[in-house]
Design a protein around this motif. Structure first.
Motif, PDB file in Angstrom:
ATOM      1  N   ASN A 115      23.606  12.691 -96.351  1.00  0.00           N
ATOM      2  CA  ASN A 115      24.432  12.282 -95.216  1.00  0.00           C
ATOM      3  C   ASN A 115      25.144  10.965 -95.513  1.00  0.00           C
ATOM      4  OD1 ASN A 115      24.321  10.581 -92.327  1.00  0.00           O
ATOM      5  ND2 ASN A 115      25.143  12.637 -92.192  1.00  0.00           N
ATOM      6  N   ILE A 119      29.241  10.555 -95.471  1.00  0.00           N
ATOM      7  CA  ILE A 119      30.032   9.690 -94.590  1.00  0.00           C
ATOM      8  C   ILE A 119      30.946   8.777 -95.422  1.00  0.00           C
ATOM      9  CG2 ILE A 119      28.079   8.066 -94.227  1.00  0.00           C
ATOM     10  CD1 ILE A 119      30.754   8.748 -91.681  1.00  0.00           C
ATOM     11  N   THR A 142      31.922  -0.501 -93.061  1.00  0.00           N
ATOM     12  CA  THR A 142      31.899   0.633 -92.133  1.00  0.00           C
ATOM     13  C   THR A 142      30.888   1.667 -92.607  1.00  0.00           C
ATOM     14  OG1 THR A 142      34.276   0.293 -92.032  1.00  0.00           O
ATOM     15  CG2 THR A 142      33.438   2.232 -90.924  1.00  0.00           C
ATOM     16  N   TRP A 143      30.934   1.970 -93.890  1.00  0.00           N
ATOM     17  CA  TRP A 143      30.038   2.971 -94.484  1.00  0.00           C
ATOM     18  C   TRP A 143      28.573   2.585 -94.266  1.00  0.00           C
ATOM     19  CZ3 TRP A 143      29.885   4.037-100.511  1.00  0.00           C
ATOM     20  CH2 TRP A 143      29.055   5.120-100.759  1.00  0.00           C
ATOM     21  N   LEU A 146      27.406   2.787 -90.597  1.00  0.00           N
ATOM     22  CA  LEU A 146      27.231   4.165 -90.117  1.00  0.00           C
ATOM     23  C   LEU A 146      26.021   4.836 -90.778  1.00  0.00           C
ATOM     24  CD1 LEU A 146      30.910   5.461 -89.962  1.00  0.00           C
ATOM     25  CD2 LEU A 146      29.378   5.059 -88.042  1.00  0.00           C
ATOM     26  N   SER A 147      25.459   4.221 -91.807  1.00  0.00           N
ATOM     27  CA  SER A 147      24.330   4.835 -92.524  1.00  0.00           C
ATOM     28  C   SER A 147      22.977   4.256 -92.139  1.00  0.00           C
ATOM     29  CB  SER A 147      24.494   4.639 -94.034  1.00  0.00           C
ATOM     30  OG  SER A 147      25.742   5.090 -94.457  1.00  0.00           O
ATOM     31  N   PRO A 149      21.337   3.687 -89.381  1.00  0.00           N
ATOM     32  CA  PRO A 149      20.430   4.359 -88.443  1.00  0.00           C
ATOM     33  C   PRO A 149      19.586   5.449 -89.102  1.00  0.00           C
ATOM     34  CG  PRO A 149      22.621   4.163 -87.483  1.00  0.00           C
ATOM     35  CD  PRO A 149      22.741   3.758 -88.922  1.00  0.00           C
ATOM     36  N   LEU A 150      20.071   6.019 -90.227  1.00  0.00           N
ATOM     37  CA  LEU A 150      19.317   7.068 -90.928  1.00  0.00           C
ATOM     38  C   LEU A 150      17.923   6.597 -91.335  1.00  0.00           C
ATOM     39  CD1 LEU A 150      22.084   8.372 -93.306  1.00  0.00           C
ATOM     40  CD2 LEU A 150      20.946   9.706 -91.549  1.00  0.00           C
TER      41      LEU A 150
END
Lengths: 439, 179
Positions: A115, A119, A142-143, A146-147, A149-150
């Motif tokens: 994932n 992204i 940004t990347w 967005l990662s 929380p994984l």
């Protein structure tokens, strides 16, 4: 793993012990019950996870490369839709894992990494389609955001390691492009709840060890980058305090690790302190530092400079508190390595206020020599050949480079090399004999 | 927090960011004003985004109309663009405040030199192309450019300070038409 090895050895010995009459059958059974089965499942799980993650990384990278090819026969809309394909696929896989409660290590780590790559790939591809300028720092930020929380959603550590690498790269790019990297600190804090959870569970398991190693490496890079450097030479004190803290944290709180590789703080602490001290034996480190060379304007932000003093002050305070605690224990080896920041502060004052770099250079030459001797002596005392050799290596490198610097004649240099070599041979012979006698 | 809820938020964010990127670029392409910038292509590579033609738009600095403005490195700047008699756009001034009208591009300052000259990078530096075609594009440009006569330009859409490349042209023909 080490524990399993030990238990396997013990179980092999049990029949012999029973035969010799040292243990009764019942006692042997009690021993078996106490230690339980050797746990091969754990190994299988780790192997599965490794293959899963390698597979996910390969597929993810492959997809990025395929898209990066730039299929100019497709229309803009078609390519835009394609950018979403791997992202949607990886979201579907995550959805399946969460809703069906599939929680194996391989699934958690593998799907999260896939994932994360998807992204990054999607954002990169959209930048490609619209010919956006290459501002890599905002792309990375940004990347990574967005990662992250994984890590918590899937309780996965590999995305955390990749995230740490990502934010370190971001801080470097941000500083290069004229901005500042202060945001690195709140960003790195986002990993800490996950890290501390695993560290408190079992600090010597491979997960926290990997995370600790990644943190040590990223901090080593990011501290230097995020300093605004308005006060030249402040890095000398900051880095000295940082490696000292790593070393002493390991000494006070993680000293019962079964193996050396399970002590990342200690290893990075010793390595960092030694390399730094060696660097400090050079004159250039101590030139043009201190308030007389204060820099402001242009690419130097005065406000971000305040953070430098905060970081330096905090690290020095923690380091000195730990050094005082260490000194009370009166252990030669540990105290010798941990006093380095105090020397750094003294030498910084000499060179910064007094503009005298020769005293600092001499102090550090003697200190590195002293560290070498302490290592040799401790190695001999504890009968650890490795530490003795490290000590000789430290002295060897120091003497070797110093005498190249001093442009001595061939005869003098020859004698020095013979002495260094003889030290290696004598110490090893002495230790080998001791070991033989013991066996 | 509920795991499913966190997942839903994460998926929404992960889909929203690329969607927002697409929507805002499409908005500029559809509604932006059209400008031509002279350019010179060369051929590097980006590990994440593949082969692109790097563009150098030539003009990288401007003498300020107001000498009293001071810019810091990395500061946001609004460069004013104007089309000349031959139909090519040029930067004619730089402002700290958002100007009126639509003839400006938002970018950042590299540095300010000699007091009244500001250096900047126009965000028109990349044109992504297929792996095999990007090196050929550079070759094509070299063959078509003679001394004092550079025949390459980019068509750029500009809207609310955002500039987006619509196409790369060599000898008044889209670069793609040569392959």
């Amino acid at each position: 793993m080490k524990r399993n090895k030990g238990i396997a050895w013990l179980y092999n010995e049990l029949p012999v012990l029973i035969k010799q009459g040292i243990l009764s059958n019942e006692s042997a059974e009690k021993v078996r019950q106490y230690y339980g089965d050797i746990n091969p499942k754990n190994k299988a799980q780790i192997a599965l996870a490794i293959f899963g993650v390698v597979g996910a990384v390969c597929v993810g990278l492959g997809i990025i490369l395929l898209f990066a090819y730039n299929w100019d026969d497709l229309t803009r809309m078609q390519r835009t839709s394609l950018a979403f394909a791997p992202l949607l696929l990886s979201n579907a896989l995550l959805c399946w894992a969460i809703f069906k409660n599939k929680q194996s290590l391989a699934i958690r780590e593998g799907f999260s990494v896939f994932n994360m790559l998807a992204i990054g790939g999607a954002i990169a591809l959209i930048s490609q389609i619209y010919h956006l300028p290459g501002d890599i720092d905002s792309f990375l930020l940004t990347w990574m955001l967005l990662s992250i929380p994984l890590v918590y959603l899937m309780s996965a550590s590999l995305p955390a390691v990749l995230y740490l690498i990502g934010i370190t790269a971001w801080s470097a790019m941000s500083q290069i492009n004229g901005g500042h990297a202060l945001l690195f600190w709140p960003l790195v804090a986002l990993v800490f709840p996950h890290y501390l959870k695993h560290l408190s569970k079992d600090p010597y398991a491979s997960r926290p060890i990997w995370l600790s190693s990644a943190l040590c490496l990223c901090f080593s890079v990011a501290i230097g980058i995020s300093l605004e450097k308005v006060l030249p030479g402040l890095w000398i004190i900051v880095y000295s305090a940082f490696y000292c803290i790593l070393y002493l944290v390991s000494k006070f709180w993680f000293d019962d690790a079964p193996a050396t590789w399970q002590r990342p703080f200690r290893n990075y602490g010793i390595l960092g302190t030694t390399i730094l001290s060696y660097i400090f034996t050079y004159e250039w480190v101590w030139k043009s530092i201190g308030w007389n060379y204060y820099r402001i304007g242009g690419k130097f932000h005065a406000a971000a400079g305040i953070a430098d003093y905060l970081v330096a002050g905090t690290l020095v305070f923690i380091a000195i508190s730990l050094i005082v605690k260490m000194a009370k224990r009166k252990e030669l080896f540990e105290t010798s390595f941990s006093i380095m920041p105090i020397l750094a502060i003294i030498c910084y004052s000499f060179s910064g206020f007094g503009e005298n770099e020769f005293i600092s250079v001499w102090i550090y030459n003697l200190y590195v020599l002293y560290l070498g001797i302490v290592c040799v002596l401790s190695g001999l005392k504890e009968q650890q050949l490795g530490i003795t050799n490290i000590g000789i290596l430290i002295m060897g490198v120091l003497i070797f480079t110093r005498f190249l610097d001093a442009s001595l004649g061939i005869i003098e240099r020859g004698i020095i090399f013979i002495i260094i070599g003889a030290c290696f041979i004598i110490a090893n012979m002495f230790l080998s004999k001791k070991f033989e006698r013991k066996v | 927090m509920n795991k499913r809820l966190v997942f839903a938020i994460l998926v929404t964010a992960q889909l929203a960011v690329p969607s927002w990127m697409i929507a805002s670029q499409e908005h500029v392409l559809r509604n932006g004003d059209l400008y031509k910038f002279k350019t010179a292509p060369v051929d590097p590579y980006d590990i994440f985004r593949g082969r692109y033609v790097a563009l150098s738009t030539g003009q990288r600095s401007i003498k300020l109309s107001n000498n009293n403005i001071k810019f810091d490195r990395g500061q946001e700047v609004f460069v004013i663009i104007k089309t000349d008699s031959q139909g090519f756009a040029h930067v004619v001034d730089a402002k700290t405040q958002k100007p009126k009208g639509n003839n400006y591009i938002k970018t950042t300052v590299s540095y300010q030199s000699y007091g009244d000259t500001v250096r900047f990078n126009l965000p028109l530096n990349r044109y992504y192309m297929n792996e095999e075609k990007a090196p050929q594009a550079e070759q094509l440009y070299r063959e078509n450019s003679r001394r004092n006569k550079q025949d390459a330009y980019v068509l750029v859409r500009v809207l609310n300070g955002t500039a987006l490349i619509e196409g790369l042209y060599v000898n008044n023909k889209p670069i793609e038409s040569y392959f």
